[in-house]
Motif scaffolding. Structure first.
Motif, PDB file in Angstrom:
ATOM      1  N   LYS A  93      20.783  43.011  49.396  1.00 59.78           N
ATOM      2  CA  LYS A  93      21.823  44.041  49.393  1.00 59.78           C
ATOM      3  C   LYS A  93      21.349  45.334  48.746  1.00 59.78           C
ATOM      4  N   LEU A  94      20.615  45.231  47.630  1.00 60.10           N
ATOM      5  CA  LEU A  94      20.265  46.416  46.845  1.00 60.10           C
ATOM      6  C   LEU A  94      18.934  47.043  47.228  1.00 60.10           C
ATOM      7  N   ASN A  95      18.039  46.270  47.877  1.00 56.07           N
ATOM      8  CA  ASN A  95      16.742  46.801  48.297  1.00 56.07           C
ATOM      9  C   ASN A  95      16.009  47.531  47.160  1.00 56.07           C
ATOM     10  N   PRO A  96      15.726  46.837  46.049  1.00 57.42           N
ATOM     11  CA  PRO A  96      15.087  47.488  44.901  1.00 57.42           C
ATOM     12  C   PRO A  96      13.659  47.952  45.206  1.00 57.42           C
ATOM     13  N   LEU A  97      13.271  49.062  44.607  1.00 56.37           N
ATOM     14  CA  LEU A  97      11.909  49.584  44.729  1.00 56.37           C
ATOM     15  C   LEU A  97      11.048  48.932  43.656  1.00 56.37           C
ATOM     16  N   VAL A  98       9.977  48.279  44.079  1.00 52.78           N
ATOM     17  CA  VAL A  98       9.103  47.560  43.152  1.00 52.78           C
ATOM     18  C   VAL A  98       7.731  48.238  43.134  1.00 52.78           C
ATOM     19  N   HIS A  99       7.405  48.811  41.986  1.00 56.06           N
ATOM     20  CA  HIS A  99       6.113  49.486  41.798  1.00 56.06           C
ATOM     21  C   HIS A  99       5.075  48.462  41.372  1.00 56.06           C
ATOM     22  N   HIS A 100       3.954  48.437  42.069  1.00 61.77           N
ATOM     23  CA  HIS A 100       2.862  47.527  41.755  1.00 61.77           C
ATOM     24  C   HIS A 100       1.625  48.300  41.308  1.00 61.77           C
ATOM     25  N   ILE A 101       1.016  47.854  40.237  1.00 62.68           N
ATOM     26  CA  ILE A 101      -0.388  48.178  39.974  1.00 62.68           C
ATOM     27  C   ILE A 101      -1.072  46.821  39.979  1.00 62.68           C
TER      28      ILE A 101
ATOM     29  N   GLY B 187      -3.494  34.662  47.312  1.00 57.20           N
ATOM     30  CA  GLY B 187      -2.307  35.494  47.214  1.00 57.20           C
ATOM     31  C   GLY B 187      -1.020  34.791  46.876  1.00 57.20           C
ATOM     32  N   SER B 188      -0.997  33.455  46.863  1.00 59.14           N
ATOM     33  CA  SER B 188       0.282  32.790  46.622  1.00 59.14           C
ATOM     34  C   SER B 188       0.811  33.086  45.224  1.00 59.14           C
ATOM     35  N   GLY B 189      -0.069  33.111  44.222  1.00 58.46           N
ATOM     36  CA  GLY B 189       0.375  33.436  42.871  1.00 58.46           C
ATOM     37  C   GLY B 189       0.803  34.881  42.739  1.00 58.46           C
ATOM     38  N   CYS B 190       0.025  35.778  43.325  1.00 61.05           N
ATOM     39  CA  CYS B 190       0.369  37.199  43.264  1.00 61.05           C
ATOM     40  C   CYS B 190       1.707  37.475  43.945  1.00 61.05           C
ATOM     41  N   MET B 191       1.955  36.780  45.065  1.00 61.78           N
ATOM     42  CA  MET B 191       3.237  36.943  45.739  1.00 61.78           C
ATOM     43  C   MET B 191       4.388  36.448  44.866  1.00 61.78           C
ATOM     44  N   CYS B 192       4.148  35.384  44.092  1.00 65.63           N
ATOM     45  CA  CYS B 192       5.181  34.929  43.156  1.00 65.63           C
ATOM     46  C   CYS B 192       5.568  36.048  42.194  1.00 65.63           C
ATOM     47  N   SER B 193       4.566  36.713  41.638  1.00 65.53           N
ATOM     48  CA  SER B 193       4.853  37.792  40.688  1.00 65.53           C
ATOM     49  C   SER B 193       5.575  38.945  41.357  1.00 65.53           C
ATOM     50  N   THR B 194       5.212  39.244  42.605  1.00 68.30           N
ATOM     51  CA  THR B 194       5.912  40.276  43.351  1.00 68.30           C
ATOM     52  C   THR B 194       7.376  39.906  43.554  1.00 68.30           C
ATOM     53  N   LEU B 195       7.634  38.653  43.928  1.00 61.61           N
ATOM     54  CA  LEU B 195       9.024  38.236  44.132  1.00 61.61           C
ATOM     55  C   LEU B 195       9.815  38.292  42.836  1.00 61.61           C
ATOM     56  N   ILE B 196       9.178  37.926  41.733  1.00 65.39           N
ATOM     57  CA  ILE B 196       9.860  38.056  40.442  1.00 65.39           C
ATOM     58  C   ILE B 196      10.214  39.517  40.192  1.00 65.39           C
ATOM     59  N   GLY B 197       9.293  40.426  40.528  1.00 64.69           N
ATOM     60  CA  GLY B 197       9.587  41.852  40.392  1.00 64.69           C
ATOM     61  C   GLY B 197      10.767  42.272  41.237  1.00 64.69           C
ATOM     62  N   ALA B 198      10.824  41.786  42.479  1.00 63.45           N
ATOM     63  CA  ALA B 198      11.931  42.129  43.367  1.00 63.45           C
ATOM     64  C   ALA B 198      13.258  41.613  42.822  1.00 63.45           C
ATOM     65  N   PHE B 199      13.256  40.373  42.340  1.00 60.00           N
ATOM     66  CA  PHE B 199      14.495  39.789  41.836  1.00 60.00           C
ATOM     67  C   PHE B 199      14.925  40.433  40.523  1.00 60.00           C
ATOM     68  N   CYS B 200      13.952  40.728  39.651  1.00 57.18           N
ATOM     69  CA  CYS B 200      14.297  41.430  38.411  1.00 57.18           C
ATOM     70  C   CYS B 200      14.791  42.837  38.694  1.00 57.18           C
ATOM     71  N   GLY B 201      14.248  43.474  39.730  1.00 56.36           N
ATOM     72  CA  GLY B 201      14.701  44.813  40.092  1.00 56.36           C
ATOM     73  C   GLY B 201      16.158  44.841  40.502  1.00 56.36           C
ATOM     74  N   ALA B 202      16.603  43.748  41.129  1.00 58.29           N
ATOM     75  CA  ALA B 202      18.005  43.653  41.529  1.00 58.29           C
ATOM     76  C   ALA B 202      18.891  43.096  40.422  1.00 58.29           C
ATOM     77  N   HIS B 203      18.279  42.440  39.433  1.00 58.57           N
ATOM     78  CA  HIS B 203      19.027  41.816  38.331  1.00 58.57           C
ATOM     79  C   HIS B 203      18.328  42.119  37.004  1.00 58.57           C
ATOM     80  N   PRO B 204      18.238  43.374  36.613  1.00 56.25           N
ATOM     81  CA  PRO B 204      17.474  43.708  35.397  1.00 56.25           C
ATOM     82  C   PRO B 204      18.045  43.094  34.128  1.00 56.25           C
ATOM     83  N   GLU B 205      19.312  42.730  34.168  1.00 57.70           N
ATOM     84  CA  GLU B 205      19.956  42.145  32.996  1.00 57.70           C
ATOM     85  C   GLU B 205      19.641  40.654  32.850  1.00 57.70           C
ATOM     86  N   ASP B 206      18.984  40.054  33.841  1.00 57.80           N
ATOM     87  CA  ASP B 206      18.795  38.601  33.850  1.00 57.80           C
ATOM     88  C   ASP B 206      17.394  38.228  34.330  1.00 57.80           C
TER      89      ASP B 206
END
Length: 268
Positions: A12-20, A193-212
């Motif tokens: 729903k929120l389509n958060p922007l996730v910045h990666h380095i 890439g499976s581990g790196c993708m996990c971290s990306t997904l965590i970023g996406a979910f945290c971006g939509a739920h920064p409080e949790d």
């Protein structure tokens, strides 16, 4: 914990996730981010890293392909994210493999407050000062799950962050609450890439739920594990290449409802 709500909110929120992040898996991370409904951006030049972090919903720092300039950009971006209350996810790829990598990870951790730290068993234990053998960027030691949970809990309190240890069962803890995620399949370790993708997904979910960050990390790990299971069931006989792309297919077609039905986890 209603994991379905976490995925639905990302879409729903389509958060922007910045990666380095590292250049080995950057395309996988970008596509995984898009597949769950978030938007990826990769900006590692120090001239813009801080500005990009300030307008993003989350920041993912991954030290897989490491150099001094990239570390400087990570610290710049991390400080900017911290100043704006933006979640930072740290993936200490290969921690424990070399003195340089260990020093750079410690330098990043000393300057940036993390919301989530995710790695495999050896990476997390090494980052926390435990002595364990590391083979390249792969895990090289065995620790009992309950012992690992206790260590992860102590480190979560020390770092004031959610700690995620990826493995046969993924450990997620904030020091007070614990979740074991039982989704996934052993073949996920056979592709890059499976581990790196996990971290990306965590970023996406945290971006939509920064409080949790705790619930976000648990939901993200369940999503990735379930996608891996389903991709292997469908494409495993065709080979690892089909399996790799199948994970993206499954991430893209997953819904909150299908996640709720397929997630296997226990809270304690």
């Amino acid at each position: 914990m209603e994991l379905s709500e976490y995925l639905d909110r990302v879409r729903k929120l389509n958060p922007l996730v910045h990666h380095i992040t590292n250049y080995v898996t950057v395309n996988d991370c970008a596509n995984a981010c898009l597949a769950v409904g978030a938007s990826p951006v990769m900006a590692d030049a120090i001239d813009e890293a801080g500005d990009m972090a300030s307008i993003s919903s989350a920041l993912v720092l991954n030290i897989g392909t490491l150099n001094v300039s990239k570390v400087e950009s990570m610290i710049e971006a991390g400080r900017s994210a911290n100043a704006g209350g933006i979640p930072v996810i740290f993936d200490p790829v290969g921690q424990g493999a070399t003195d340089f990598r260990n020093r750079m990870a410690a330098e990043i951790m000393s300057h940036v407050s993390m919301s989530v730290v995710r790695g495999n068993m050896s990476e997390i234990l090494s980052l926390g000062g435990e002595h364990i053998h590391t083979k390249g960027v792969d895990t090289g030691g065995a620790v009992e799950i309950r012992e690992a949970e206790a260590i992860a809990s102590r480190l979560a309190e020390k770092w004031k962050a959610v700690v995620v240890i990826s493995g046969a069962s993924d450990i997620v803890t904030d020091g007070k609450h614990h979740v074991l995620i039982h989704n996934g399949c052993p073949q996920m370790s056979l592709i890059t890439g499976s581990g790196c993708m996990c971290s990306t997904l965590i970023g996406a979910f945290c971006g939509a739920h920064p409080e949790d960050p705790f619930g976000s990390a648990a939901a993200a790990m369940a999503v990735m594990g379930l996608a891996g299971e389903r991709a292997w069931d469908k494409w495993g006989r065709e080979g690892l290449g089909h399996f790799h792309m199948g994970i993206l297919d499954e991430l893209g077609r997953m819904t909150g409802e299908s996640l709720a039905k397929g997630a296997r986890y226990e809270e304690n």
